[in-house]
Design an enzyme around this catalytic site. Structure first.
Site, PDB file in Angstrom:
ATOM      1  N   ASP A  72     -13.085  67.998  82.441  1.00 34.79           N
ATOM      2  CA  ASP A  72     -12.365  67.134  83.380  1.00 34.79           C
ATOM      3  C   ASP A  72     -12.184  67.792  84.744  1.00 34.79           C
ATOM      4  O   ASP A  72     -12.496  68.964  84.934  1.00 34.79           O
ATOM      5  CB  ASP A  72     -10.994  66.730  82.805  1.00 34.79           C
ATOM      6  CG  ASP A  72     -10.287  67.883  82.094  1.00 34.79           C
ATOM      7  OD1 ASP A  72     -10.517  69.052  82.463  1.00 34.79           O
ATOM      8  OD2 ASP A  72      -9.509  67.624  81.158  1.00 34.79           O
ATOM      9  N   GLU A 141       1.270  66.598  73.810  1.00 36.72           N
ATOM     10  CA  GLU A 141       1.471  65.347  73.086  1.00 36.72           C
ATOM     11  C   GLU A 141       0.172  64.831  72.453  1.00 36.72           C
ATOM     12  O   GLU A 141       0.026  63.644  72.186  1.00 36.72           O
ATOM     13  CB  GLU A 141       2.071  64.296  74.022  1.00 36.72           C
ATOM     14  CG  GLU A 141       3.455  64.689  74.527  1.00 36.72           C
ATOM     15  CD  GLU A 141       4.052  63.679  75.482  1.00 36.72           C
ATOM     16  OE1 GLU A 141       3.435  62.620  75.696  1.00 36.72           O
ATOM     17  OE2 GLU A 141       5.140  63.943  76.008  1.00 36.72           O
ATOM     18  N   HIS A 143      -3.019  65.191  73.738  1.00 37.17           N
ATOM     19  CA  HIS A 143      -4.103  64.824  74.642  1.00 37.17           C
ATOM     20  C   HIS A 143      -5.331  65.666  74.336  1.00 37.17           C
ATOM     21  O   HIS A 143      -5.231  66.839  73.983  1.00 37.17           O
ATOM     22  CB  HIS A 143      -3.707  65.052  76.100  1.00 37.17           C
ATOM     23  CG  HIS A 143      -2.434  64.381  76.481  1.00 37.17           C
ATOM     24  ND1 HIS A 143      -1.688  64.768  77.568  1.00 37.17           N
ATOM     25  CD2 HIS A 143      -1.752  63.359  75.924  1.00 37.17           C
ATOM     26  CE1 HIS A 143      -0.613  64.010  77.667  1.00 37.17           C
ATOM     27  NE2 HIS A 143      -0.631  63.146  76.671  1.00 37.17           N
ATOM     28  N   GLU A 148      -5.294  60.320  77.618  1.00 38.68           N
ATOM     29  CA  GLU A 148      -3.867  60.148  77.340  1.00 38.68           C
ATOM     30  C   GLU A 148      -3.665  59.212  76.152  1.00 38.68           C
ATOM     31  O   GLU A 148      -4.606  58.623  75.622  1.00 38.68           O
ATOM     32  CB  GLU A 148      -3.178  59.556  78.585  1.00 38.68           C
ATOM     33  CG  GLU A 148      -3.388  60.342  79.868  1.00 38.68           C
ATOM     34  CD  GLU A 148      -2.452  61.526  80.010  1.00 38.68           C
ATOM     35  OE1 GLU A 148      -1.866  61.965  78.997  1.00 38.68           O
ATOM     36  OE2 GLU A 148      -2.300  62.016  81.143  1.00 38.68           O
TER      37      GLU A 148
END
Length: 252
Positions: A72, A141, A143, A148
């Site tokens: 990314d 969380e 990812h 997301e």
């Protein structure tokens, strides 16, 4: 899904670095048959990269016939910006090993045509046939890259909107100010990683990743709310973690 648990981040980083080195050397890459390696950014892989650099300096591995694809990049940051993932990768790894610059692939956060940039990235990955080993990390969380909560299993490289929890987590790199964290990024998709990789190795460090690791291993499979659970849809995944992430504390 295999799991290798170590008492310290140092030992976990050493193990994964040696794992990567062995994979490259066993593959015996050539210019016409390069070893294709997927790479993450963030704090978790830093120790791995430092050990890869040292191994190169010690003559234990060469990156001359290695092709890399990063997961990314922030949208809108110059490659020279200290918090861009271009800068991170060159600073932590690429500037210190013998990888040819033309073998390095990182999404262009300044692309004029974002859709074309993402489509071209997907096409280039497919041109190589497969990624031999894709390294990754987990967000707090669950990812995976910048995928997301709500990301679909068939998602591909695309522009993504970063949620507030991600911006807050990454604000430590932006003077602890979430408003300075870019709101958008370019990211490989879940399908990009799972369907193009022969093997996936995920490094998970620290107590703040315990929740994400637990969900990845024991939560509902293929749960869009926790994208890392999609990893259970792949037949060859290695999780490398420390005791803190595994919920074992710093020592047994």
């Amino acid at each position: 899904m295999r799991q290798a648990i170590f008492s310290s981040t140092e030992d976990a980083s050493t193990y994964l670095a040696n794992y990567v080195i062995d994979k490259i050397n066993d593959f015996n890459p050539t210019p016409s048959k390069p070893f294709v390696l997927g790479l993450p950014t963030g704090s978790s892989p830093e120790g791995v990269y430092a050990r890869l650099v040292q191994a190169y300096k010690n003559g234990k591995v060469s990156f001359k016939n290695v092709v890399t694809f990063n997961m990314d990049e922030y949208l809108g940051l110059e490659p020279t910006h200290p918090q861009s993932y271009h800068y991170f990768m060159y600073d932590k790894l690429f500037n210190h090993v013998d990888i040819p610059r033309e073998n390095i692939n990182i999404l262009n956060g300044l692309a004029a045509d974002v859709e074309k940039e993402c489509a071209d990235y997907e096409a280039k990955i497919k041109k190589y046939g497969s990624i031999n080993l894709f390294l990754g990390g987990l967000g707090p969380e669950g990812h995976l890259a910048f995928n997301e909560a709500g990301s679909s299993r068939d998602s591909r490289t695309r522009k993504v909107s970063l949620v507030e929890s991600t911006k807050k987590a990454n604000s430590r790199f932006f003077e602890n100010d979430p408003s300075k964290v870019p709101s958008y990024a370019l990211s490989v998709g879940i399908s990009t990683v799972l369907d193009n990789s022969d093997e996936i190795a995920i490094i998970v460090m620290g107590a703040n990743k315990k929740f994400a690791l637990d969900k990845t291993l024991h939560g509902k499979p293929n749960d869009p709310q926790f994208p890392s659970t999609y990893l259970r849809d792949h037949s060859n995944v290695l999780i490398v973690c420390d005791h803190a992430a595994a919920g074992l504390g710093s020592k047994l």
